[in-house]
Design an enzyme around this catalytic site. Sequence first.
Site, PDB file in Angstrom:
ATOM      1  CE1 TYR A   1      -6.407   4.149  10.716  1.00 36.51           C
ATOM      2  CE2 TYR A   1      -5.733   4.069   8.416  1.00 36.51           C
ATOM      3  CZ  TYR A   1      -5.562   3.672   9.729  1.00 36.51           C
ATOM      4  OH  TYR A   1      -4.562   2.803  10.053  1.00 36.51           O
TER       5      TYR A   1
ATOM      6  N   PRO B   1      -4.823   0.495  18.319  1.00 35.45           N
ATOM      7  CG  PRO B   1      -6.667  -0.761  17.662  1.00 35.45           C
ATOM      8  CD  PRO B   1      -6.067  -0.081  18.854  1.00 35.45           C
TER       9      PRO B   1
ATOM     10  CG  HIS C   1      -2.081  -0.906   1.123  1.00 35.97           C
ATOM     11  ND1 HIS C   1      -3.140  -0.864   1.999  1.00 35.97           N
ATOM     12  CD2 HIS C   1      -2.355  -1.882   0.227  1.00 35.97           C
ATOM     13  CE1 HIS C   1      -4.022  -1.788   1.659  1.00 35.97           C
ATOM     14  NE2 HIS C   1      -3.561  -2.420   0.593  1.00 35.97           N
TER      15      HIS C   1
ATOM     16  CE  LYS D   1       3.292   3.455  13.338  1.00 33.19           C
ATOM     17  NZ  LYS D   1       3.932   3.079  12.077  1.00 33.19           N
TER      18      LYS D   1
ATOM     19  CE1 TYR E   1      -1.688   4.190   9.231  1.00 34.87           C
ATOM     20  CE2 TYR E   1      -0.392   2.838   7.723  1.00 34.87           C
ATOM     21  CZ  TYR E   1      -1.548   3.052   8.461  1.00 34.87           C
ATOM     22  OH  TYR E   1      -2.554   2.114   8.420  1.00 34.87           O
TER      23      TYR E   1
END
Length: 388
Positions: free
Chosen positions: A200, A292, A72, A296, A383
């Site tokens: 998200y 979550p 991704h 991580k 990220y």
Amino acid sequence: MRHQVCIIGGGPSGLLLCLLLRRAGIDAVVLEQRSRDYVLARIRAGVLEQGLVDILRAAGVGQRLDAEGFVHDGTLIVAHGQRVHIDFKALTGKSVTIYGQTEVTRDLYDALEAMGAPVLHEAEGVTIHGAKGDAPFVTFRHQGQDKRIDCDYIAGCDGFHGVSRRTIPERLRRQFEHVYPFGWLGILSHTAPLQHELVYAGHERGFALCSMRNAGLSRHYLQVPLTDRVEDWSDEAFWKELRRRLPPELAEQLATGPSIEKSIAPLRSFISEPMSWGRLFLAGDAAHIVPPTGAKGLNLAASDVWYLSQALIAQYQGDEAPLAGYSAQALARVWKASRFSWSMTRMLHSFPAEGAFLARMQGAEVEYLAGSVAAQTALAENYVGLPY
């Protein structure tokens, strides 16, 4: 029995540490209280930072990951009327890979089995002795017999509820914890992912996340009160609520179907310092828990394992400094990753008890993110994973 390193906990962090040490010629053994089938049945996250992907390849377990993992290059954030695509590749030159934690664990098991590395399952009553001295050992019961392993070092990879952290005297532990007033209701379904990247969603009714395991297996989450039970949520109710929290154009694309797994997990941030005591060293959830939202958990465990494996290898080569500095080195990255997970959680979840001011501040934060390349870069850097 005698081994150089005794690893308590046979999840991915313990197995990876064993594999890295064995590849370096260090005699390591793993003790796991559950059966192999139980460990492989656990459903966990599967967003791997580039650093973890590189470690798995270096450990010789990257073949299936490279063949089946989904790379991704970004993620989509939709909240407070904004639609923000964070382009990891353009902003940082790095990506993340979607590959289930169960599959990582399976690959590690196969590699350890191929080299004849000992992984003792259903080890009960594990107790650590003499960690502060020069001759530590571990006792346990296995296959109906009381057993003992003498070793040079002990690695505690046995999770939040394990024995390792509690072995460090309470007076010497400094623990930091924040419990969030909600949990995540997650379902796994044989449905196509909503998008080719994770989505998200921040909404006044609560947070939602549309994730995936592969092209035909999706994992979706809803923010729910801690008082909710899995039994309160039918599949129909879940899909209906998920659609309400997505923008209309995405809700229309959502593929639905029967759930094959459903659970509710509370969210917390937790860090215990130090991550070492004498010849005992903690790694992963034994020392820290993150919500979550920032993906991580497994990745932090991997960086702990990398630091610890390299420090133990150096120790056996005569360099004592890395092992002495392990706790400080690991905690520096833990705190930064925990900050990121906390900030993502604060930005995208609903906190009704904190009133309208926080909601407006969240809106301002997302609007700033949408218009600032610098803000997007900072999010992307965190990220995809900070450097080891």
